[in-house]
Design a protein around this motif. Sequence first.
Motif, short mmCIF file in Angstrom:
data_model
loop_
_atom_site.label_atom_id
_atom_site.label_comp_id
_atom_site.label_asym_id
_atom_site.label_seq_id
_atom_site.Cartn_x
_atom_site.Cartn_y
_atom_site.Cartn_z
N LEU A 1 0.85 -0.96 0.04
CA LEU A 1 0.02 0.00 -0.14
C LEU A 1 0.88 1.22 0.16
O LEU A 1 1.65 1.34 0.75
N ALA A 2 0.69 2.33 -0.89
CA ALA A 2 1.41 3.45 -1.06
C ALA A 2 2.97 3.15 -1.36
O ALA A 2 3.31 2.48 -2.03
N GLY A 3 3.62 4.24 -0.90
CA GLY A 3 5.25 4.04 -1.07
C GLY A 3 5.43 4.80 -2.26
O GLY A 3 6.73 4.43 -2.80
N ALA A 4 4.63 5.79 -2.96
CA ALA A 4 5.25 6.42 -4.22
C ALA A 4 4.99 5.88 -5.29
O ALA A 4 5.47 6.25 -6.17
N ILE A 5 4.81 4.32 -5.45
CA ILE A 5 4.77 3.72 -6.64
C ILE A 5 3.00 3.07 -6.91
O ILE A 5 3.05 2.15 -7.73
N GLY A 6 2.09 3.71 -6.37
CA GLY A 6 0.88 3.32 -6.62
C GLY A 6 0.07 3.35 -5.31
O GLY A 6 0.64 3.29 -4.36
N PHE A 7 -1.39 3.33 -5.35
CA PHE A 7 -2.09 2.98 -4.28
C PHE A 7 -1.88 1.40 -3.59
O PHE A 7 -1.54 1.19 -2.64
N LEU B 1 -8.53 8.06 -6.22
CA LEU B 1 -7.41 8.22 -5.08
C LEU B 1 -6.42 9.17 -5.46
O LEU B 1 -5.95 10.12 -4.53
N ALA B 2 -5.81 9.16 -6.83
CA ALA B 2 -4.76 10.07 -7.03
C ALA B 2 -5.08 11.15 -8.08
O ALA B 2 -4.00 11.96 -8.37
N THR C 1 3.03 2.05 -12.36
CA THR C 1 4.34 2.07 -12.29
C THR C 1 5.12 0.78 -12.35
O THR C 1 4.22 -0.18 -12.10
N THR D 1 7.83 9.13 3.29
CA THR D 1 6.51 8.75 3.36
C THR D 1 6.16 7.10 3.89
O THR D 1 7.49 6.72 3.75
N LEU D 2 5.14 6.74 4.32
CA LEU D 2 5.04 5.45 4.61
C LEU D 2 4.54 4.26 3.52
O LEU D 2 3.38 4.64 2.97
N LEU E 1 2.85 0.31 3.50
CA LEU E 1 2.76 -0.95 4.38
C LEU E 1 2.61 -2.09 3.48
O LEU E 1 2.23 -1.81 2.21
#
Lengths: 198, 256
Positions: free
Chosen positions: A43-49, A76-77, A83, A189-190, A192
């Motif tokens: 989830l997240a991490g600058a490479i997609g939801f 969401l974006a 990516t 940023t985080l 998970l």
Amino acid sequence: MAAHGGLRASLLAALLLAAREARPEPAHEASPWYVPDHAAMQLAGAIGFLSAGPGWSFRDDTVETALLVGWAPPALAGEDFVTFTLKGQWRPFRLDAAGWSVRPLMVGAMLSYTVGDDYFAGLPSRYDRGYYWFRTALRPALLLGASAGRPVEALNLRLMEGYFELVATDYRLVQFVRNPATVNVELFTLALGVKLRF
Amino acid sequence: MRVWVTLLLVCAGCGAFEFHPYELRGTHRDLHARSLERLLGAEPKQAFRFAVVGDMQLFLDDSAAAMRDLEQRGVDFVVQMGDLTEFGSTQEYEWGVELLSRLKVPFFVVMGNHDALGMGQKLYRRTFGPESFSFTYSGTRFVFFDSNSREYGFPGDIPDLQWLKTALAPEPAVHNTFTFSHVPPGNGDFDDALVEPLVKLQQKEGVAISFHGHVHQYHDVQAHGVRYITTDSMKGRSYLWVDVDGTSVQVRRATF
């Protein structure tokens, strides 16, 4: 757009399944290096939801690499982002306690590629050499994190791991180095995620 | 389970998650419309003062120092000359807006070539509004436009002279006209074919000062009846402050 989204979701699922199916039985036999030994979903991490893909581990899971396909939906974006990301990770320590296997430190790096005409991986001809020193389609980042997991026999998993990653993308790193007071904790940023080890 | 869901929502709420560097997110929207509302909603002033700050790019801490210095200056509003960001990323847009918001006065941001990278054009429009806009404040007309011709591959309508012609059309109550665009005419990133038409148009319509950024160096020259001023970048630790009183215009440069 909805059909688009569905296609992407099934692509992610297919990649996960492919990684799962690719593992020959029985598991204890040494597989060739190119057969993935885990699948990751993030989830997240600058490479997609969400991003997902196969991974390969070496040296008793201390060195890992993964190839992820990521997607962020317009809902969401604000835009459709796709990516491809190559990750390398080093997890030097392992603590075993009460059935859990904990990796208290992960340091790593990744390089993501964003698909689309709005981004460039090579400098377009309208610019002189060196006009931009970075490439908008290519995003390097440093990773810092940890994980914990336990075996799940019902799913035939050697280990099911949950992880978090602090992701410092290039623009955050560069801005942080030059402007520590302004950037501050926004260096990271985080992300998970879950890793399924076969 | 509930704990995890709560934690996840808290993380998402405080911006801990980033789905993509160019995602269109965040609460900053249509800031120019809000700035205008505040500026034109306040008591009209005969004499007023505004600041012009240069490229912020990789110089955010310097920009923070500029904002601190500007607090003492008592400006009515601020214009940032573009290249608010280096990579055009969403987070940098947010840092830029956060820095400019420290002043508690309205601000306007010109579209810079770096700000247009990736999803930059959509980010700019979402955050601030259209690239071309104008308003009149206390008898002075402020006209903003996009002059980053190279960024779009020299399409021939950047800058948009058709729009500019309308925006600069004579109006009885206007004493001064200032224009603001990132790349100065004559620079290699400005469409060569449009330099002369622009310069002539600005001369014909009596533009007092044409403000620019991009070159990271302060210049102040008179050409074809119009004063062309480029700003230092924030790395140069200077900005301009302009006092306007009727037809009297005084530009001064502050270092900090």
